[in-house]
Design a protein around this motif. Structure first.
Motif, PDB file in Angstrom:
ATOM      1  N   ASN A   1       0.853  -1.173   0.000  1.00  0.00           N
ATOM      2  CA  ASN A   1       0.000   0.000   0.000  1.00  0.00           C
ATOM      3  C   ASN A   1       0.897   1.234   0.000  1.00  0.00           C
ATOM      4  O   ASN A   1       2.044   1.182   0.439  1.00  0.00           O
ATOM      5  CB  ASN A   1      -0.944   0.004   1.204  1.00  0.00           C
TER       6      ASN A   1
ATOM      7  N   VAL B   1      -2.596   1.419  -3.791  1.00  0.00           N
ATOM      8  CA  VAL B   1      -1.688   0.278  -3.725  1.00  0.00           C
ATOM      9  C   VAL B   1      -0.857   0.235  -4.999  1.00  0.00           C
ATOM     10  O   VAL B   1      -1.181   0.891  -5.999  1.00  0.00           O
ATOM     11  CB  VAL B   1      -2.450  -1.064  -3.562  1.00  0.00           C
TER      12      VAL B   1
ATOM     13  N   PHE C   1      -3.271   5.947   2.734  1.00  0.00           N
ATOM     14  CA  PHE C   1      -4.550   5.409   3.203  1.00  0.00           C
ATOM     15  C   PHE C   1      -5.741   6.343   3.007  1.00  0.00           C
ATOM     16  O   PHE C   1      -6.883   5.903   3.124  1.00  0.00           O
ATOM     17  CB  PHE C   1      -4.441   5.037   4.691  1.00  0.00           C
TER      18      PHE C   1
ATOM     19  N   CYS D   1      -9.776  -1.962  -7.390  1.00  0.00           N
ATOM     20  CA  CYS D   1      -8.856  -0.854  -7.636  1.00  0.00           C
ATOM     21  C   CYS D   1      -9.051  -0.235  -9.011  1.00  0.00           C
ATOM     22  O   CYS D   1      -9.115  -0.949 -10.021  1.00  0.00           O
ATOM     23  CB  CYS D   1      -7.407  -1.330  -7.524  1.00  0.00           C
TER      24      CYS D   1
ATOM     25  N   PRO E   1      -6.935   5.509  -0.203  1.00  0.00           N
ATOM     26  CA  PRO E   1      -5.985   4.398  -0.256  1.00  0.00           C
ATOM     27  C   PRO E   1      -5.503   4.092  -1.673  1.00  0.00           C
ATOM     28  O   PRO E   1      -6.295   4.020  -2.615  1.00  0.00           O
ATOM     29  CB  PRO E   1      -6.798   3.228   0.311  1.00  0.00           C
TER      30      PRO E   1
END
Length: 238
Positions: free
Chosen positions: A49, A57, A52, A142, A55
């Motif tokens: 990651n 990644v 946050f 995502c 968030p």
């Protein structure tokens, strides 16, 4: 000992670099081709990651030995989306099966015998959802953000660092304990050096001495605390 990568020899029978940076969380990434006809699943040991709130990644994918970009990268860029699935002790053999390089168009879910669930909030999900590992206790949906390409040496060549914004999080209720995600229940596996892996079953806590509320909120990854602080700061300014 000391060595300079690519310049001097470390004089060890096995290269130590990847064994130094451990444990590494596994990016078990699932994608779909833009037309939705091809599903792909592959693990990447260089994953993490980035922040946050919101968030983000990333996963890092070397080219194949034939200097071809990985299907996962091609699919994520072309479709604008991908999913991450937590790799666990119970699913370790499936993770390993999905790591094998197979021709484009082979469905690693079917090949490994994994049941699929599907994304629900990603762009185009009405006609082209992204498959996820149904038995994985934690899954992220995502949106593709960007790719950073770093130069590399043959035969693997350049490496693609793919960044995505997490817009949906699935967590199985049975891996929660007192409102916390319990690693003793998920038993995540992590990549070590060589052909070694680790499984996480024990934890311990440490709190930074003198940490203020904002720092603690960041350490917890608490968007609620983060926004409460921001609202108070805005209230003071107003």
């Amino acid at each position: 000992m000391f060595y300079q990568p690519g310049q001097t020899s470390h004089d060890l029978p096995y290269d130590p670099f990847k064994a130094c940076v451990v444990p590494r969380p596994i990016g078990w990434i699932s994608t779909t081709s833009p037309d939705g006809k091809t599903h792909n699943l592959a693990p990447y040991s260089q994953f993490n990651n980035l922040t946050f709130d919101p968030p983000y990644v990333m996963f890092s994918a070397n080219q194949t030995p034939e200097a071809i970009r990985k299907d996962t990268v091609i699919n994520a860029e072309a479709s604008g989306k991908f999913c991450w699935n937590l790799a666990t002790w119970k699913l370790r053999e499936y993770v390993n099966i999905s790591a094998e390089q197979v021709p484009f168009g082979v469905d690693e879910f079917e090949r490994a015998g994994l049941e699929k669930s599907f994304s629900s909030v990603l762009p185009g999900d009405g006609i082209n959802p992204v498959p996820m590992v149904k038995d994985s206790p934690v899954r992220f949906e995502c949106e593709y953000h960007s790719t950073i390409r770093l130069p590399g040496n043959p035969p693997m060549g350049s490496v693609d660092i793919v960044i995505g914004k997490v817009v949906g999080v699935h967590i199985s209720d049975e891996v929660l304990t007192d409102g916390k995600l319990d690693v003793r229940k998920t038993e995540p596996i992590a990549r070590l050096g060589y052909y070694e892996y680790a499984v996480v079953r024990e934890t311990f806590e440490m709190v930074i001495p003198g940490a203020n509320e904002a720092i603690l909120g960041g350490l917890e990854g608490s968007t609620k605390r983060h926004r409460e602080i921001k609202e108070r700061q805005n209230g003071v300014k107003n």
